[in-house]
Design a protein around this motif. Sequence first.
Motif, short mmCIF file in Angstrom:
data_model
loop_
_atom_site.label_atom_id
_atom_site.label_comp_id
_atom_site.label_asym_id
_atom_site.label_seq_id
_atom_site.Cartn_x
_atom_site.Cartn_y
_atom_site.Cartn_z
N ARG A 60 0.95 -1.25 0.02
CA ARG A 60 -0.12 -0.05 0.09
C ARG A 60 0.87 1.21 0.15
O ARG A 60 0.65 2.08 -0.74
CB ARG A 60 -1.02 0.12 1.35
CG ARG A 60 -2.07 1.03 1.36
CD ARG A 60 -3.08 0.72 2.40
NE ARG A 60 -4.01 -0.39 1.94
CZ ARG A 60 -4.24 -1.33 2.63
NH1 ARG A 60 -3.54 -1.74 3.84
NH2 ARG A 60 -5.31 -2.18 2.27
N GLN A 69 -4.50 5.27 -6.19
CA GLN A 69 -5.56 5.50 -5.39
C GLN A 69 -6.19 4.26 -5.11
O GLN A 69 -6.59 3.49 -5.85
CB GLN A 69 -6.46 6.60 -5.98
CG GLN A 69 -5.64 7.86 -6.40
CD GLN A 69 -6.79 8.99 -7.02
OE1 GLN A 69 -7.61 9.18 -6.22
NE2 GLN A 69 -6.39 9.67 -8.08
N GLU A 70 -6.65 4.14 -3.74
CA GLU A 70 -6.94 2.82 -3.32
C GLU A 70 -8.41 2.73 -3.44
O GLU A 70 -9.18 3.80 -2.83
CB GLU A 70 -6.41 2.58 -1.92
CG GLU A 70 -6.91 0.98 -1.75
CD GLU A 70 -6.45 0.52 -0.06
OE1 GLU A 70 -5.59 1.25 0.50
OE2 GLU A 70 -6.75 -0.64 0.36
N VAL A 71 -9.01 2.00 -3.94
CA VAL A 71 -10.54 1.48 -4.06
C VAL A 71 -10.66 0.18 -3.70
O VAL A 71 -9.92 -0.65 -3.21
CB VAL A 71 -11.12 1.74 -5.52
CG1 VAL A 71 -10.70 3.17 -5.94
CG2 VAL A 71 -10.37 0.84 -6.44
N LEU B 8 -7.72 13.71 -7.72
CA LEU B 8 -8.45 12.45 -6.88
C LEU B 8 -9.64 11.78 -7.78
O LEU B 8 -10.25 12.67 -8.72
CB LEU B 8 -9.16 13.27 -5.72
CG LEU B 8 -10.08 12.30 -4.74
CD1 LEU B 8 -9.19 11.35 -3.99
CD2 LEU B 8 -10.56 13.02 -3.95
N PHE B 9 -9.68 10.47 -7.89
CA PHE B 9 -10.63 9.84 -8.48
C PHE B 9 -11.83 10.14 -8.09
O PHE B 9 -12.54 9.27 -7.13
CB PHE B 9 -10.06 8.34 -8.71
CG PHE B 9 -10.89 7.71 -9.59
CD1 PHE B 9 -11.02 7.98 -11.10
CD2 PHE B 9 -12.06 6.51 -9.47
CE1 PHE B 9 -11.69 7.37 -12.01
CE2 PHE B 9 -12.65 6.20 -10.20
CZ PHE B 9 -12.60 6.32 -11.63
N SER B 43 -18.91 -0.86 -5.62
CA SER B 43 -17.61 -0.61 -5.81
C SER B 43 -17.49 0.68 -4.86
O SER B 43 -18.17 1.65 -4.75
CB SER B 43 -17.13 -0.30 -6.97
OG SER B 43 -17.07 -1.28 -8.10
N TRP B 44 -16.35 0.64 -4.11
CA TRP B 44 -15.85 1.89 -3.12
C TRP B 44 -14.69 2.53 -3.82
O TRP B 44 -13.78 1.87 -3.92
CB TRP B 44 -15.56 1.21 -1.92
CG TRP B 44 -16.79 0.52 -1.11
CD1 TRP B 44 -17.12 -0.78 -1.25
CD2 TRP B 44 -17.40 1.16 0.07
NE1 TRP B 44 -18.21 -0.97 -0.39
CE2 TRP B 44 -18.52 -0.12 0.54
CE3 TRP B 44 -17.40 2.15 0.64
CZ2 TRP B 44 -19.47 0.34 1.39
CZ3 TRP B 44 -18.57 2.46 1.72
CH2 TRP B 44 -19.40 1.53 1.86
N LEU B 45 -14.98 3.89 -4.03
CA LEU B 45 -13.97 5.01 -4.62
C LEU B 45 -13.26 5.46 -3.46
O LEU B 45 -13.56 4.96 -2.34
CB LEU B 45 -14.86 5.65 -5.62
CG LEU B 45 -15.04 5.41 -6.88
CD1 LEU B 45 -15.87 4.11 -7.08
CD2 LEU B 45 -16.01 6.46 -7.49
N PRO B 46 -12.21 6.14 -3.85
CA PRO B 46 -11.24 6.53 -2.60
C PRO B 46 -11.79 7.04 -1.68
O PRO B 46 -11.41 6.73 -0.40
CB PRO B 46 -10.23 7.57 -3.80
CG PRO B 46 -10.47 6.82 -4.81
CD PRO B 46 -11.88 6.53 -5.15
N LYS B 49 -13.91 4.46 0.26
CA LYS B 49 -12.81 3.40 0.83
C LYS B 49 -12.27 3.91 2.27
O LYS B 49 -12.11 3.32 3.32
CB LYS B 49 -11.70 3.22 -0.17
CG LYS B 49 -10.70 1.84 0.38
CD LYS B 49 -11.08 0.89 0.49
CE LYS B 49 -9.90 -0.26 0.88
NZ LYS B 49 -9.58 -0.39 2.08
#
Lengths: 583, 583
Positions: A60, A69-71, B8-9, B43-46, B49
Amino acid sequence: MLLRMSNLFLRTLREDPADAEVPSHKLLVRGGFVRRAAPGVYSWLPLGKIVLENVSAVVREEMNRIGGQEVLLPALLPREYYEATDRWTEYGDTLFRLQDRKGADYLLGPTHEELFTLLVKGEYSSYKDFPVTLYQIQEKFRDEARPRAGILRGREFHMKDSYSFDIDDEGLQRSYDAHRAAYVRVFDRLGLEYVVVKATSGAMGGSASEEFLAVAPSGEDTFVRSTGSDYAANVEAVSTPAPAARPVEGLPEARKHHTPDTPTIESLVRFLNDAGLGRSFTAADTLKNILVKVRRPGGTDWEVIGVGLPGDREVDMKRLEASLDPFEVALLEEADFAAYPFLVKGYIGPGALLSNKLRYLVDPRVVEGTAWVTGADEADHHVVDLVCGRDFTPDGTVEAAEVRDGDPSPDGDGTLYTARGIEIGHVFQLGRKYADAFSLDALGPDGKPRRVTMGSYGIGVSRVVAAIVEQSHDDKGIVWPRQVAPADVHVVGTGKGEQIEVALRVARELADRGVRVLVDDRKGVSPGVKFTDAELLGIPTGVIIGRGLADGVVELRDRATGERSEIALDAVVDTVAAVVAES
Amino acid sequence: MLLRMSNLFLRTLREDPADAEVPSHKLLVRGGFVRRAAPGVYSWLPLGKIVLENVSAVVREEMNRIGGQEVLLPALLPREYYEATDRWTEYGDTLFRLQDRKGADYLLGPTHEELFTLLVKGEYSSYKDFPVTLYQIQEKFRDEARPRAGILRGREFHMKDSYSFDIDDEGLQRSYDAHRAAYVRVFDRLGLEYVVVKATSGAMGGSASEEFLAVAPSGEDTFVRSTGSDYAANVEAVSTPAPAARPVEGLPEARKHHTPDTPTIESLVRFLNDAGLGRSFTAADTLKNILVKVRRPGGTDWEVIGVGLPGDREVDMKRLEASLDPFEVALLEEADFAAYPFLVKGYIGPGALLSNKLRYLVDPRVVEGTAWVTGADEADHHVVDLVCGRDFTPDGTVEAAEVRDGDPSPDGDGTLYTARGIEIGHVFQLGRKYADAFSLDALGPDGKPRRVTMGSYGIGVSRVVAAIVEQSHDDKGIVWPRQVAPADVHVVGTGKGEQIEVALRVARELADRGVRVLVDDRKGVSPGVKFTDAELLGIPTGVIIGRGLADGVVELRDRATGERSEIALDAVVDTVAAVVAES
């Protein structure tokens, strides 16, 4: 962090599990890190969960460092996405498929290219939005035919997968390079010995792709290394060094020979050596020609081509396929031969191929000026001294021959030898395959849509845990690198009363200093059993509080080196905290 | 932590998603926290999450505090374990089932009682090993018939499930109490308004079980609360307060009446009021008797029983079933009536039931000294003034009647009203069901095996995220409690040049102080859009760096209260760091 063995959910085992063959499987089960729930499906017990999290944390950090970017995406995915890329069928039996209560088809994600592509398509639309790299650490599901080796090849496993999205090839190359560098840092930090191998030679196209292999005899992947350099590659990616061309002048003329009863190269060589030609032949002097058919991906028309390689080498179909990638390759059927009556099975030579305009590709060793024994395109006949560049001119080269230990290294230094590795990481320039499937475009500065190009990158997080154990163990147990160890220090109190009290006190003081401590505070367990457990569990630093306590002395042990030293009880917390901080 | 909106996404949406009905669904999608991948699968986005991890972290801390040990079990589970407990079939269509390539049956874990029981059985064998509490935070799969409300009821969702193992009932009670207290701390820390309701009344046995419900109009669970106290319970668990018994002396004698054409209670009451009996009747004066059959779990023989309740109340089958738990309850079929010719359909009274030795249970309101109009066990006839304790003596009480707004609270304070909630947690004394299924025993100090007793406890981690939003939002967007917010501070730089530079500098300085910062450093985005996004995203503290910058002034905004204040740029880092530290 303070873990107490008196109540830790942990029972070590003295015996190897019956189904275990490789060290990591044996030791992770014996050390109570994992337990089997079903074939290829494992539960992570408390110490194993900590190790898994430690590995994940390193991954990570390095992913964040390159701007990932973590999802978190779901495991349950609808069939339609995988239909769009053909992976619903391409994956074959390896895909876990299921239906919901309404009969709709789903799968359990083996990787997530499709959903990530759709996700980005849903949010982004302008070149200004790019590049972006998304990643997740999550369970993956693959119904392996032979789940083996514990968590080394499971059917449900933990993976970091990431996907880069760029609007041009240069961007993709930058994203790829960033990932590759991040992976180098991850595996370096985890203390792994690994090689980075090219996954394919890319001779006829195909995208850049490299695998990170942890060197281990138990590995499923074969690769070749050089005795003289750090060259390493998948067998499929080894390119054969071509010898220099030689002059054709002065070479004997090609002559056709009647060679009855020579169905094999061995029998042909024996026949020629017995024929009184005044010199001796080996299989390496023969040029065997095989036929395959190829077609473009998605195409319908097959093209038959000839492939020539030295007769002392077996054909390696995987190398041939990799060399011809992205073309599809198939063997000829009887009907194909019927369509080419000039091809005499068993006696095919370059002549008939070239004169009939069939493409003819040869091994890189077949250079100008080399003379060969080969088929004469006539039953029971071979040609001797057929010289490349004089008597025939191939259309190009191809890698179809097996690689052997002792072959020269492609980089010119040393010779190749075969080694085995565990695939722990993979970086891959996907290109536009998935963007094409889902029409993922970005509006360029000129207002015109540009197709996005992608990379996909994976680290087998749970497999890394096993790979570390494969590389870092001895006959007594695991030897964890500190970075991933379930604790920094294993404090062992032997005896019944005071030693355990002191062990707990030392453990608490260390924990208060931020040291991660496992303390063996079990009563009624012999010192021998505690030491055996400590070696099996593999915590880097041991502190033994035993008989020496009467003299105010405790023992320090280093799990990796086996070094032992005595120090004063008063100094133990400072000393151990310093050891941990330094390493 | 420093997140920059320029890369940022995240793309916020101005419109509610078409399929969204509840606020959390709308706002979590519009704010770019989650995206739908399939029905009930997200789905969990940044930013999402991060929120999910923040909730998980609180849960993890409180589980560790009560001695829970974290493990991680697979989602893919073999059928055989769930066969052993009948859940393979009991779960019905809600279970996702699949086969592997060899045709072996698997399921995706909806909860993990079976595997945890087997895990403990594999490691532990002595009473000294217990108690132990294990937990995991992991994906769960349930094929809900109507996945709805975004992540409020998903088909793949995130859950903390834990399991306690004790060797006696007192131990189970302690483990249960510890979990209950941990859950109170978790939900308090998360800033949720919730009630703890008894899941069943346990009138005839059944194990202790409580649900934590987040109060929200969008909740799927109905429960009742008191106007006068903090009493709250599932409708099934409401016990009806029994009035005091009254003297039977002096009450009119029971008299049978011919009551033709009175097929309903309404028509009966009208008939009696028209019959010139000198007083008026309401439906509440009538005692209606219904018949059900019950059997022990796993038993084969059904027993027919009579249930009497005031005629003005509908039968609530769920309450009746909960009240008779663990007995199975079914309605009578024609064949059952045929077996009891003394039961006159439509005119059943206590007399025939009791004189024929059928069990007769009544609503708690049917106490000694109450007089009823009820069936006379004869077609077209009813009895008036049939007095409980004089003319019939029931075998016991049962909760079969519906609960109504305005009913007295069981604790004596105030009256009940109906409210709705979201089930965010559940604590449950399983007892020995699973230990029995897998023979999980521990050797006691006397050398004899003792059956282990278990508790199971769940928190819907992803659902908690939605529940927080349900409770904490306004018409502009989400209002995150700081504990779970994706950042502490949202620094917004308006304008093009200097403001954004300063915003980035302030953001970096705050991040260096350990403050979690989201900075809106987007260029070419209007201040209005940035403010709208900030309100939608719901970060607790806002710092606006805009026009005032020329005068060395920036604006502080509190998302929850809407308060705004101006402070000097020089003071902003100290001030904001203090605000974050204090809250």
